[in-house]
Design a protein around this motif. Structure first.
Motif, PDB file in Angstrom:
ATOM      1  N   TYR A   9       2.500   5.632   5.790  1.00 16.34           N
ATOM      2  CA  TYR A   9       3.105   4.372   5.339  1.00 16.34           C
ATOM      3  C   TYR A   9       4.614   4.379   5.574  1.00 16.34           C
ATOM      4  N   ASP A  10       5.274   5.497   5.221  1.00 13.19           N
ATOM      5  CA  ASP A  10       6.729   5.575   5.402  1.00 13.19           C
ATOM      6  C   ASP A  10       7.115   5.296   6.849  1.00 13.19           C
ATOM      7  N   MET A  57       0.840  -1.200   0.000  1.00 10.72           N
ATOM      8  CA  MET A  57       0.000   0.000   0.000  1.00 10.72           C
ATOM      9  C   MET A  57       0.877   1.253   0.000  1.00 10.72           C
ATOM     10  N   GLY A  58       2.019   1.185   0.700  1.00 13.84           N
ATOM     11  CA  GLY A  58       2.936   2.325   0.770  1.00 13.84           C
ATOM     12  C   GLY A  58       3.538   2.645  -0.592  1.00 13.84           C
ATOM     13  N   ALA A  59       3.806   1.597  -1.374  1.00  8.20           N
ATOM     14  CA  ALA A  59       4.324   1.831  -2.725  1.00  8.20           C
ATOM     15  C   ALA A  59       3.283   2.591  -3.542  1.00  8.20           C
ATOM     16  N   THR A  60       2.019   2.200  -3.395  1.00  5.56           N
ATOM     17  CA  THR A  60       0.941   2.900  -4.115  1.00  5.56           C
ATOM     18  C   THR A  60       0.823   4.343  -3.626  1.00  5.56           C
ATOM     19  N   THR A  90       5.530  -5.847   6.619  1.00  7.54           N
ATOM     20  CA  THR A  90       4.827  -7.070   6.209  1.00  7.54           C
ATOM     21  C   THR A  90       3.491  -7.237   6.914  1.00  7.54           C
ATOM     22  N   LYS A  91       3.139  -6.279   7.775  1.00 11.56           N
ATOM     23  CA  LYS A  91       1.834  -6.316   8.443  1.00 11.56           C
ATOM     24  C   LYS A  91       0.772  -5.729   7.516  1.00 11.56           C
ATOM     25  N   ASN A  92      -0.474  -5.934   7.914  1.00 10.68           N
ATOM     26  CA  ASN A  92      -1.592  -5.354   7.169  1.00 10.68           C
ATOM     27  C   ASN A  92      -1.508  -3.820   7.243  1.00 10.68           C
ATOM     28  N   TRP A  93      -2.145  -3.144   6.298  1.00 18.32           N
ATOM     29  CA  TRP A  93      -2.175  -1.665   6.283  1.00 18.32           C
ATOM     30  C   TRP A  93      -2.687  -1.094   7.608  1.00 18.32           C
ATOM     31  N   LEU A 141      -0.794   1.022  10.294  1.00 17.71           N
ATOM     32  CA  LEU A 141      -0.622   2.483  10.307  1.00 17.71           C
ATOM     33  C   LEU A 141      -1.143   3.097  11.601  1.00 17.71           C
ATOM     34  N   TYR A 142      -2.073   2.385  12.209  1.00  9.65           N
ATOM     35  CA  TYR A 142      -2.655   2.855  13.471  1.00  9.65           C
ATOM     36  C   TYR A 142      -1.567   3.170  14.495  1.00  9.65           C
TER      37      TYR A 142
END
Ligand code: NDP
Length: 298
Positions: free
Chosen positions: A274-275, A246-249, A284-287, A290-291
């Protein structure tokens, strides 16, 4: 029984909608607004126009306040409570402030009303003005439960009341948190539209379709109970939408925005989540990981 008298102070789109709905439900409605012309339609519909804010407060046990922020309430009501000719102008009165502000501002206002002998309920209206009084309209409330219970039938006229608890800041907190999602999503819709139109695609070819992405969010998250549990315990399972992917996107969205000269503030804020999550070891965790960085931000 007979519908109780209600005063509405503040006749923007929201206050006018509430006044109209209360009149239609048979309540005697008194209104006051800084710009008196905004009361015209309500007066035609049967409302009484109070000559002063003090008269407006005096006319009903319950006053609904619908203003831009809480300062506007003090601008209107400070002269009323300071008027020596009317001691205890708020004595025994109930103010229901449905204006947006911070939870702290709501708590201070509740204390201020109490100092002057009044009761204070905080509310956050969760639908746009045209939806007031219709099915699906709902309003968050907090403040003293006995006072809320007493006026619940009147408040039900404008929308389904959702009582959250005694802390006057709570309804405001829920309002802000909902609007956090709402305003961010609205800005993202406009940003995305600016992106495709900058590339020469007509907005009409894009906007109807992108709405499926919004409705895809509940489809992905379900009722939120499982996500709530994961956030609570700090576990972010799943490898279908990792922070890395997701971070790449997120980075691609920033770079595409830069290419087309479209505002980058919003996508950069998202990319920064994301960064920082990736830097903290959550790649490698789910988006949802970010929490961790979002809740820790100072
Ligand atoms: P408006 O901004 O259109 O209306 C603001 C009202 O506040 C007007 O009556 C205005 O008076 C008055 N006002 C502002 N500043 C002062 C001041 N210093 N002194 C006296 N009066 C003042 O807002 P809305 O009616 O749309 O919204 C009212 C509240 O409801 C807001 O807090 C908003 O966040 C909330 N809300 C609105 C929704 C909506 O769809 N509209 C949806 C959900 C919540 P005047 O007419 O003289 O300018």
């Amino acid at each position: 029984g007979t519908p109780a008298p209600v005063t509405v102070i503040g006749l923007g789109p929201m206050g006018r909608a509430m006044g109209t709905t209360l009149i239609q439900a048979g309540h005697p409605v008194t209104v006051w607004n800084r710009t008196p012309g905004r009361a015209d339609d309500l007066i035609s519909a049967g409302a009484a126009l109070a000559p002063t804010p003090a008269d407006a407060i005096a006319a009903s046990g319950l006053t609904i306040i619908s203003l831009t922020d809480y300062q506007a309430m003090y601008d209107i009501l400070a002269p009323v409570v300071d008027d020596e000719r009317r001691p205890a102008a708020l004595g025994g009165k109930v103010l229901v402030n449905l204006s947006s502000d911070t939870p702290d501002a709501s708590r201070r206002a509740a204390a201020w009303a109490a100092e002057h002998g009044g009761s204070f309920i905080t509310g956050g209206v969760m639908v746009p003005a045209p939806a007031i009084g219709s099915r699906g309209a709902y309003v968050f409330y907090s403040g003293p439960e006995d006072v809320f219970d007493m006026h619940e039938p009147v408040l039900r006229v404008i929308g389904e009341p959702k009582y959250l608890g005694g802390d006057p800041g709570l309804a405001q907190l829920f309002y802000q948190a909902h609007l956090d999602v709402f305003l961010t999503a609205l800005s993202s819709l406009l940003h995305a539209t600016a992106l495709v139109t900058a590339a020469g695609v007509p907005a009409a070819d894009f906007l109807p379709g992108v709405l499926t992405t919004l409705t895809g969010i509940p489809a992905m998250i379900g009722d939120g109970a499982q996500l709530a549990q994961q956030l609570e315990v700090g576990e972010y399972p799943g490898d279908l939408s990792t922070a890395l992917m997701m971070g790449a996107t997120a980075d691609h969205i920033v770079r595409t925005s830069e290419t087309f000269g479209v505002d980058v503030a919003l996508p950069k804020a998202v990319k920064s989540h994301y960064d920082r999550a990736i830097a903290a070891g959550y790649s490698t965790k789910n988006w949802t990981a970010l929490y961790e960085v979002i809740k820790a931000d100072s």
